[in-house]
Design an enzyme around this catalytic site. Structure first.
Site, PDB file in Angstrom:
ATOM      1  CG  ASN A   9      -1.768   1.282   1.465  1.00 55.89           C
ATOM      2  OD1 ASN A   9      -1.579   2.425   0.358  1.00 55.89           O
ATOM      3  ND2 ASN A   9      -2.123   1.289   2.436  1.00 55.89           N
ATOM      4  CE  LYS A  11      -0.349   3.382   4.440  1.00 59.08           C
ATOM      5  NZ  LYS A  11      -0.417   3.580   6.483  1.00 59.08           N
ATOM      6  CG  HIS A  94      -5.664   1.893   5.164  1.00 63.02           C
ATOM      7  ND1 HIS A  94      -5.643   2.614   5.494  1.00 63.02           N
ATOM      8  CD2 HIS A  94      -4.879   1.087   4.920  1.00 63.02           C
ATOM      9  CE1 HIS A  94      -4.211   2.850   6.104  1.00 63.02           C
ATOM     10  NE2 HIS A  94      -4.304   1.878   5.564  1.00 63.02           N
ATOM     11  CD  GLU A  96      -3.165   6.029   6.380  1.00 63.23           C
ATOM     12  OE1 GLU A  96      -2.888   6.168   5.519  1.00 63.23           O
ATOM     13  OE2 GLU A  96      -2.473   5.545   7.285  1.00 63.23           O
ATOM     14  CD  GLU A 166      -4.282  -2.533   6.981  1.00 63.21           C
ATOM     15  OE1 GLU A 166      -2.561  -2.846   6.279  1.00 63.21           O
ATOM     16  OE2 GLU A 166      -4.834  -1.448   6.987  1.00 63.21           O
ATOM     17  N   GLY A 172       2.422   2.462  10.696  1.00 65.13           N
ATOM     18  CA  GLY A 172       2.948   3.294  10.920  1.00 65.13           C
ATOM     19  C   GLY A 172       3.932   4.120  11.678  1.00 65.13           C
ATOM     20  CB  SER A 213       4.689  -1.767  12.156  1.00 64.23           C
ATOM     21  OG  SER A 213       4.260  -0.733  11.954  1.00 64.23           O
TER      22      SER A 213
HETATM   23  P1  PGA Z   1       2.360   0.084   7.416  1.00 65.53           P
HETATM   24  O1  PGA Z   1       1.128   0.475   7.113  1.00 65.53           O
HETATM   25  O2  PGA Z   1       2.914  -1.262   6.929  1.00 65.53           O
HETATM   26  O3  PGA Z   1       3.084   1.608   7.432  1.00 65.53           O
HETATM   27  O4  PGA Z   1       2.017  -0.061   9.011  1.00 65.53           O
HETATM   28  C1  PGA Z   1       0.390  -0.831   6.878  1.00 65.53           C
HETATM   29  C2  PGA Z   1      -0.783  -0.100   6.259  1.00 65.53           C
HETATM   30  O5  PGA Z   1      -1.499   1.514   6.119  1.00 65.53           O
HETATM   31  O6  PGA Z   1      -1.204  -0.375   5.387  1.00 65.53           O
END
Ligand code: PGA
Length: 249
Positions: A9, A11, A94, A96, A166, A172, A213
């Site tokens: 992903n 982003k 997602h 976010e 998630e 993140g 992460s």
């Molecule tokens: P990350 O993001 O691996 O940077 O924690 C995962 C995601 O948001 O899909």
């Protein structure tokens, strides 16, 4: 029995030039992968990503899709537009989007239906916030999100849908859920799917990823868990070498 699927992903990262360079580096590193490999990119990179991955084992996904077929929705992108570009997957719901852009359980379900109707494969995200986890609501939250996302979605579509668990607090942040905790919550999601559809469908046909992460260091431990069928990778998907190490867990 369930084929693992590792998806990046990106982003809001990478220009077209950066996309071409990253994909070029990635192709030889993941060509022997035993899992499905997907990169989900910003809309503006999709055409370049599709072109650069032609004839390889890397599939391309978008990061969102609108629920309407077309119309007065300034700034939005329809499922048909993505299909026309050669896009195969799409991330939906997602955290976010849920946190910053007003995504709700209802809009997630509407996007799922539009994506499936157009022939896209949704990667639908569920997961609890830190506050919800600390107040013991993890199971309740992921169950609610799963039930809502799959409202009125036919059993025949299950092979075309991936769920990503998630935990919001792990995205993140460098904090990963322990492999056991991730496995336990994914089991809750699979049990929910068993109730919504059938136990055999949930066992054989529903792929559930972990995300948050996930990186070259923890991928093999997470992937060794019986319920974890893959990963949705943010930060570590932006470097070819890191992403390929996760893919080749
Ligand atoms: P990350 O993001 O691996 O940077 O924690 C995962 C995601 O948001 O899909």
């Amino acid at each position: 029995m369930r084929k693992p699927i590792i998806a990046g992903n990106w982003k809001m990262n990478n220009t077209i030039a950066e996309t071409k360079a990253l994909v070029k580096d990635l192709i030889p590193l993941v060509k022997d992968a035993k899992c499905d490999v997907v990169i989900c990119t910003p809309y503006t990179d999709l055409a370049a990503a599709v072109e650069a991955t032609q004839g390889t084992n890397i599939k391309v996904g978008a990061e969102n899709v609108h629920w309407a077929e077309k119309g007065a929705f300034t700034g939005e992108i329809s499922a048909k537009m993505l299909v026309e570009l050669g896009v195969e997957y799409v991330i939906i719901g997602h955290s976010e989007r849920r946190q910053y852009f007003g995504e709700t359980d209802e809009t997630v379900n509407a996007r799922m239906k539009a994506a499936l109707a157009a022939g896209l494969k949704p990667i639908v995200c569920v997961g609890e916030t830190l506050e919800e986890r600390e107040s013991g609501k993890t199971e309740e939250v992921v169950t609610r999100q799963t039930v809502a996302a799959f409202k009125d979605i036919d059993k025949d579509e299950l092979d075309n849908i991936v769920i990503a668990y998630e935990p919001v607090w792990a995205i993140g942040t460098g904090k990963t859920a322990t492999a056991e905790d991730a496995n336990d919550t994914i089991k809750v999601i699979r049990d929910t799917m068993a109730k919504l559809y059938c136990p055999k469908c949930a066992e054989d046909r529903v792929r559930i990823q972990y995300g948050g992460s996930m990186n070259p260091k923890n991928a093999s431990e997470l992937m060794a868990m019986p319920e974890i069928d893959g990963g949705l990778i943010g930060g570590a998907s932006l470097k070819a070498e890191d992403f390929s190490k996760v893919v080749n867990f």
